[in-house]
Design a protein around this motif. Structure first.
Motif, PDB file in Angstrom:
ATOM      1  N   SER A 130       0.855  -1.191   0.000  1.00 23.94           N
ATOM      2  CA  SER A 130       0.000   0.000   0.000  1.00 23.94           C
ATOM      3  C   SER A 130       0.888   1.238   0.000  1.00 23.94           C
ATOM      4  O   SER A 130       1.686   1.425   0.927  1.00 23.94           O
ATOM      5  CB  SER A 130      -0.918   0.017   1.228  1.00 23.94           C
ATOM      6  OG  SER A 130      -1.752  -1.129   1.235  1.00 23.94           O
ATOM      7  N   LEU A 131       0.737   2.077  -1.014  1.00 23.74           N
ATOM      8  CA  LEU A 131       1.588   3.260  -1.161  1.00 23.74           C
ATOM      9  C   LEU A 131       0.695   4.496  -1.273  1.00 23.74           C
ATOM     10  O   LEU A 131      -0.267   4.509  -2.051  1.00 23.74           O
ATOM     11  CB  LEU A 131       2.470   3.135  -2.397  1.00 23.74           C
ATOM     12  CG  LEU A 131       3.417   1.917  -2.405  1.00 23.74           C
ATOM     13  CD1 LEU A 131       4.111   1.786  -3.746  1.00 23.74           C
ATOM     14  CD2 LEU A 131       4.438   2.042  -1.288  1.00 23.74           C
ATOM     15  N   VAL A 132       1.028   5.517  -0.498  1.00 22.14           N
ATOM     16  CA  VAL A 132       0.191   6.718  -0.394  1.00 22.14           C
ATOM     17  C   VAL A 132       0.851   7.877  -1.118  1.00 22.14           C
ATOM     18  O   VAL A 132       2.024   8.194  -0.885  1.00 22.14           O
ATOM     19  CB  VAL A 132      -0.049   7.088   1.077  1.00 22.14           C
ATOM     20  CG1 VAL A 132      -1.014   8.269   1.182  1.00 22.14           C
ATOM     21  CG2 VAL A 132      -0.587   5.889   1.855  1.00 22.14           C
ATOM     22  N   THR A 133       0.086   8.528  -2.001  1.00 18.10           N
ATOM     23  CA  THR A 133       0.550   9.719  -2.716  1.00 18.10           C
ATOM     24  C   THR A 133      -0.248  10.927  -2.253  1.00 18.10           C
ATOM     25  O   THR A 133      -1.238  10.808  -1.522  1.00 18.10           O
ATOM     26  CB  THR A 133       0.378   9.556  -4.232  1.00 18.10           C
ATOM     27  OG1 THR A 133      -1.031   9.472  -4.534  1.00 18.10           O
ATOM     28  CG2 THR A 133       1.063   8.296  -4.730  1.00 18.10           C
ATOM     29  N   GLY A 134       0.144  12.104  -2.708  1.00 18.85           N
ATOM     30  CA  GLY A 134      -0.625  13.314  -2.427  1.00 18.85           C
ATOM     31  C   GLY A 134      -0.472  13.799  -1.006  1.00 18.85           C
ATOM     32  O   GLY A 134       0.277  13.258  -0.196  1.00 18.85           O
ATOM     33  N   ARG A 135      -1.229  14.840  -0.719  1.00 18.97           N
ATOM     34  CA  ARG A 135      -1.157  15.476   0.591  1.00 18.97           C
ATOM     35  C   ARG A 135      -2.074  14.790   1.592  1.00 18.97           C
ATOM     36  O   ARG A 135      -3.145  14.302   1.235  1.00 18.97           O
ATOM     37  CB  ARG A 135      -1.555  16.953   0.466  1.00 18.97           C
ATOM     38  CG  ARG A 135      -0.569  17.778  -0.335  1.00 18.97           C
ATOM     39  CD  ARG A 135      -1.107  19.162  -0.634  1.00 18.97           C
ATOM     40  NE  ARG A 135      -2.226  19.103  -1.576  1.00 18.97           N
ATOM     41  CZ  ARG A 135      -2.795  20.185  -2.101  1.00 18.97           C
ATOM     42  NH1 ARG A 135      -2.371  21.382  -1.760  1.00 18.97           N
ATOM     43  NH2 ARG A 135      -3.802  20.064  -2.950  1.00 18.97           N
ATOM     44  N   GLY A 145      -0.528   3.568   4.810  1.00 15.17           N
ATOM     45  CA  GLY A 145       0.429   2.811   4.011  1.00 15.17           C
ATOM     46  C   GLY A 145       1.741   3.545   3.933  1.00 15.17           C
ATOM     47  O   GLY A 145       1.926   4.618   4.512  1.00 15.17           O
ATOM     48  N   ARG A 146       2.656   2.978   3.193  1.00 13.64           N
ATOM     49  CA  ARG A 146       3.974   3.575   3.029  1.00 13.64           C
ATOM     50  C   ARG A 146       3.884   4.797   2.129  1.00 13.64           C
ATOM     51  O   ARG A 146       3.173   4.807   1.120  1.00 13.64           O
ATOM     52  CB  ARG A 146       4.933   2.543   2.427  1.00 13.64           C
ATOM     53  CG  ARG A 146       6.341   3.044   2.172  1.00 13.64           C
ATOM     54  CD  ARG A 146       7.220   1.867   1.751  1.00 13.64           C
ATOM     55  NE  ARG A 146       8.546   2.307   1.371  1.00 13.64           N
ATOM     56  CZ  ARG A 146       9.550   1.499   1.096  1.00 13.64           C
ATOM     57  NH1 ARG A 146       9.364   0.177   1.163  1.00 13.64           N
ATOM     58  NH2 ARG A 146      10.728   1.962   0.741  1.00 13.64           N
ATOM     59  N   ARG A 147       4.602   5.851   2.509  1.00  9.21           N
ATOM     60  CA  ARG A 147       4.569   7.094   1.747  1.00  9.21           C
ATOM     61  C   ARG A 147       5.351   6.941   0.449  1.00  9.21           C
ATOM     62  O   ARG A 147       6.486   6.465   0.433  1.00  9.21           O
ATOM     63  CB  ARG A 147       5.176   8.221   2.579  1.00  9.21           C
ATOM     64  CG  ARG A 147       5.143   9.591   1.921  1.00  9.21           C
ATOM     65  CD  ARG A 147       3.750  10.145   1.912  1.00  9.21           C
ATOM     66  NE  ARG A 147       3.684  11.432   1.246  1.00  9.21           N
ATOM     67  CZ  ARG A 147       2.563  12.034   0.920  1.00  9.21           C
ATOM     68  NH1 ARG A 147       1.410  11.457   1.221  1.00  9.21           N
ATOM     69  NH2 ARG A 147       2.563  13.193   0.311  1.00  9.21           N
ATOM     70  N   LEU A 148       4.724   7.325  -0.688  1.00 10.40           N
ATOM     71  CA  LEU A 148       5.402   7.344  -1.975  1.00 10.40           C
ATOM     72  C   LEU A 148       5.462   8.799  -2.430  1.00 10.40           C
ATOM     73  O   LEU A 148       4.478   9.349  -2.915  1.00 10.40           O
ATOM     74  CB  LEU A 148       4.658   6.493  -3.004  1.00 10.40           C
ATOM     75  CG  LEU A 148       5.259   6.464  -4.412  1.00 10.40           C
ATOM     76  CD1 LEU A 148       6.616   5.767  -4.397  1.00 10.40           C
ATOM     77  CD2 LEU A 148       4.319   5.781  -5.399  1.00 10.40           C
ATOM     78  N   ALA A 149       6.605   9.406  -2.233  1.00 11.14           N
ATOM     79  CA  ALA A 149       6.773  10.815  -2.599  1.00 11.14           C
ATOM     80  C   ALA A 149       7.039  10.912  -4.098  1.00 11.14           C
ATOM     81  O   ALA A 149       8.027  10.360  -4.597  1.00 11.14           O
ATOM     82  CB  ALA A 149       7.926  11.428  -1.822  1.00 11.14           C
ATOM     83  N   ILE A 150       6.157  11.577  -4.817  1.00 12.87           N
ATOM     84  CA  ILE A 150       6.317  11.764  -6.254  1.00 12.87           C
ATOM     85  C   ILE A 150       7.073  13.071  -6.472  1.00 12.87           C
ATOM     86  O   ILE A 150       6.541  14.157  -6.243  1.00 12.87           O
ATOM     87  CB  ILE A 150       4.967  11.809  -6.989  1.00 12.87           C
ATOM     88  CG1 ILE A 150       4.090  10.632  -6.562  1.00 12.87           C
ATOM     89  CG2 ILE A 150       5.181  11.816  -8.485  1.00 12.87           C
ATOM     90  CD1 ILE A 150       4.631   9.286  -6.915  1.00 12.87           C
ATOM     91  N   GLN A 151       8.310  12.970  -6.891  1.00 14.92           N
ATOM     92  CA  GLN A 151       9.155  14.150  -7.016  1.00 14.92           C
ATOM     93  C   GLN A 151       8.982  14.836  -8.357  1.00 14.92           C
ATOM     94  O   GLN A 151       8.623  14.210  -9.356  1.00 14.92           O
ATOM     95  CB  GLN A 151      10.626  13.763  -6.831  1.00 14.92           C
ATOM     96  CG  GLN A 151      10.957  13.170  -5.474  1.00 14.92           C
ATOM     97  CD  GLN A 151      12.435  12.889  -5.338  1.00 14.92           C
ATOM     98  OE1 GLN A 151      13.273  13.575  -5.910  1.00 14.92           O
ATOM     99  NE2 GLN A 151      12.767  11.854  -4.562  1.00 14.92           N
ATOM    100  N   GLU A 152       9.255  16.131  -8.361  1.00 11.71           N
ATOM    101  CA  GLU A 152       9.322  16.923  -9.585  1.00 11.71           C
ATOM    102  C   GLU A 152      10.755  17.439  -9.699  1.00 11.71           C
ATOM    103  O   GLU A 152      11.072  18.554  -9.307  1.00 11.71           O
ATOM    104  CB  GLU A 152       8.325  18.076  -9.546  1.00 11.71           C
ATOM    105  CG  GLU A 152       6.869  17.636  -9.474  1.00 11.71           C
ATOM    106  CD  GLU A 152       5.909  18.797  -9.368  1.00 11.71           C
ATOM    107  OE1 GLU A 152       6.357  19.947  -9.602  1.00 11.71           O
ATOM    108  OE2 GLU A 152       4.740  18.566  -9.043  1.00 11.71           O
ATOM    109  N   PRO A 153      11.666  16.625 -10.221  1.00 12.19           N
ATOM    110  CA  PRO A 153      13.084  16.996 -10.256  1.00 12.19           C
ATOM    111  C   PRO A 153      13.349  18.117 -11.259  1.00 12.19           C
ATOM    112  O   PRO A 153      12.442  18.573 -11.967  1.00 12.19           O
ATOM    113  CB  PRO A 153      13.768  15.695 -10.669  1.00 12.19           C
ATOM    114  CG  PRO A 153      12.724  14.967 -11.451  1.00 12.19           C
ATOM    115  CD  PRO A 153      11.415  15.310 -10.822  1.00 12.19           C
ATOM    116  N   ASP A 154      14.598  18.536 -11.341  1.00 14.06           N
ATOM    117  CA  ASP A 154      14.932  19.652 -12.229  1.00 14.06           C
ATOM    118  C   ASP A 154      15.146  19.229 -13.676  1.00 14.06           C
ATOM    119  O   ASP A 154      15.316  20.071 -14.563  1.00 14.06           O
ATOM    120  CB  ASP A 154      16.172  20.394 -11.724  1.00 14.06           C
ATOM    121  CG  ASP A 154      17.400  19.484 -11.618  1.00 14.06           C
ATOM    122  OD1 ASP A 154      17.376  18.377 -12.185  1.00 14.06           O
ATOM    123  OD2 ASP A 154      18.367  19.900 -10.958  1.00 14.06           O
ATOM    124  N   GLY A 155      15.165  17.928 -13.930  1.00  9.59           N
ATOM    125  CA  GLY A 155      15.305  17.453 -15.303  1.00  9.59           C
ATOM    126  C   GLY A 155      16.725  17.462 -15.830  1.00  9.59           C
ATOM    127  O   GLY A 155      16.953  17.284 -17.030  1.00  9.59           O
TER     128      GLY A 155
END
Length: 532
Positions: A130-135, A145-155
């Motif tokens: 179970s992976l949690v996204t969003g705020r 569930g386990r936190r899944l941080a969706i990153q917005e990297p610099d590319g």
């Protein structure tokens, strides 16, 4: 030798050629955030590593339930790169039953989705990760569930080019909305996705610098793969037709959108707002209407706010086979034939290149069930062998999918739509197809839309026309307009009862397909009839 599917990985790799160009512009909470192609690729790569560290493995089926466009794309692309299978389900569909059929290994979603999973027992007994996204929700204390941080990297660090998957590998499972029957998990192989991308590319005919407005979330998944800067407005995903029109129109104006892909309900919001406020959509060159038949009244409203040379296409298809055929609004207005059956219906245009349409079990007039083959046709429903036996026919040309839609082919090879076979209204000595009657009734002034339903046992049904009026219309005036619209219709006299509804119940995804089962149940309460 394993056959490689053309397109999907190659299209992703193509994004790296212009890493600073915008891939995605998402609108949320009153602000816009631009994600470059380089950022998207790097973000998907980082997300894939995070998923792998969380235990996601090739072959895992992973439900993805998020309203955020970037999270949806990053997670879905990342799962595919790992050889896992993203599963997309409408949040208001029969989620528990859908998950029991799919038996997913992974559940990825926002806190609200996980709360539903816990409270309603959606995940039992299959989900292991179970992976949690969003705020987090305000005041949230429950560990979901386990936190899944969706990153917005610099590319700045582009990932290596992904390997091309095998054509027959399972790429995704997308559930139907359930508006025309129980929701079913549609299997997309990589070859299926490639076929969809090729067909959409032909319909959109994109040029460098084109910008697409994706009117519903799944369209955002394909936009970047088409090489288009994809604008995702703040659509109300639970009720698209109730989205504040400014949330749709302002992004079009702000980003100089050149193409719009949306349902008639969303397009209606855009057109009505622009007409009322005198707004011209001068940058838009192409509109693709998906999800239900495009009525000429809506096309006229769009014409009033678009450039004269803009193209408006009504696109026919289904989750199982998208797209199948398309017709421009000018042809829609001028194409009329009167078949021997008297069931005219709505012209869908010629099948798209590579798509072959057939009419199965046709009667003496040529009316039967529409079935299609082609690169974009899904080969199967997931874990539903009995339904596959009835809906899928293996041929030398590929899988023939029975759509459940009634139609015919005319002498010019154009496809015509008459409605769903399950929605036929059969009374004493007559048979009515829904699209034939509704296409005529919808032309009445003051009518927003109509839906024909049958009440009673098959063969002895009473034909009931359910009407959603435009605001401010009086029933007496509307009834007179309906009588005039149906006066010359061969089957108009069969309509014994008219019921007015403030808002017809519709599907979750597009708010455009009417829930006729629900309407018929409501209508039965008012019969024997009259006007209510």
């Amino acid at each position: 030798m394993t056959v490689k599917a053309p397109g999907v990985a190659a299209r992703l790799a193509h994004l790296a050629e212009q890493p600073d160009s915008a891939a995605l512009i998402r609108h949320r909470d009153g602000s816009a955030r631009t994600i470059s192609r380089g950022q998207l690729l790097q973000g998907c790569h980082i997300t894939a590593k995070a998923l792998e560290n969380a235990g996601v493995r090739p072959g895992h089926k992973a439900v993805v339930m998020t309203r955020d466009a970037y999270d949806l794309i990053a997670v879905s692309y990342a799962l595919c790169s790992l050889g896992a299978v993203p599963v997309l389900i409408e949040p208001r569909a029969e989620v528990g039953r859908c998950l029991r059929e799919i038996a997913p290994d992974v559940f990825i979603g926002e806190p609200l989705a996980h709360i539903g999973r816990r409270v309603l027992g959606w995940d039992r007994p299959h989900v292991r990760i179970s992976l949690v996204t969003g705020r987090a929700l305000p005041g949230q204390r429950l560990a979901l569930g386990r936190r899944l941080a969706i990153q917005e990297p610099d590319g700045s660090r582009l990932p290596p080019r992904p390997e091309e998957p095998a054509a027959d590998d399972l790429a995704m499972i997308a559930f139907t909305s359930g508006s025309t029957g129980r929701p079913k998990g549609v299997e997309y192989r990589y070859a299926t996705l490639a076929g969809q991308l090729d067909a959409l590319n032909a319909l959109l005919a994109p040029h460098p610098g084109d910008i697409l407005l994706a009117g519903f979330a799944p369209a955002a998944l394909l936009g970047p793969l088409l090489g288009l800067t994809t604008v995702v407005p703040a659509v109300n995903h639970l009720a698209p037709a109730r989205t504040p029109p400014k949330e749709l129109v302002e992004p079009i104006l702000r980003h100089r959108v050149t193409a719009i892909l949306a349902s008639p309900a969303v397009l209606g919001l855009i057109a009505d707002h622009c007409v009322r406020h005198g707004v011209a959509l001068s940058s838009v060159q192409r509109v693709l209407s998906f999800g239900a038949a495009l009525r000429t009244r809506l096309a006229d409203a769009l014409r009033a706010v678009l450039p004269k040379d803009a193209e408006i296409l009504s696109v026919y298809g289904a989750t199982e086979c998208l797209p199948v055929a398309a017709i421009g609004d000018h042809d829609l207005r001028t194409t009329h034939t009167e078949p021997p059956s008297g069931h005219a219906g709505t012209c869908l245009g010629h099948p798209l290149p590579g798509v072959h349409a057939r009419i199965l079990d046709a009667d003496a007039t040529g009316l039967g069930e529409i079935a299609v083959t082609g690169p974009a046709v899904s080969p199967a429903y997931h874990a539903l062998p009995d339904i596959n036996t009835n809906a899928k026919i293996v041929t030398s040309a590929g899988t023939l999918h029975r759509t459940g839609d009634l139609g015919r082919l005319d002498d010019e090879g154009r496809l015509w739509f008459l409605g769903r076979s399950a929605h036929l209204v059969t009374g004493d000595g007559f048979t009515l197809t829904t699209e034939d009657v509704e296409a005529a009734a919808d032309t009445a002034p003051g009518v927003r839309r109509t839906a024909l339903v049958g009440v009673g046992p098959a063969g002895r049904q009473q034909a009931v026309l359910c009407v959603e009026p435009q605001r401010g219309m009086h029933k007496e005036a509307l009834l007179a307009a309906l009588r005039a619209a149906l006066a010359d219709h061969r089957h108009g006299r069969r309509i014994g009862t008219v019921l007015f509804h403030p808002r017809l119940p519709t599907d979750i995804r597009h708010n455009s397909k009417v829930d006729r089962v629900r309407l018929a149940s409501c209508a039965a309460k008012y019969l024997p009839g009259g006007i209510r």
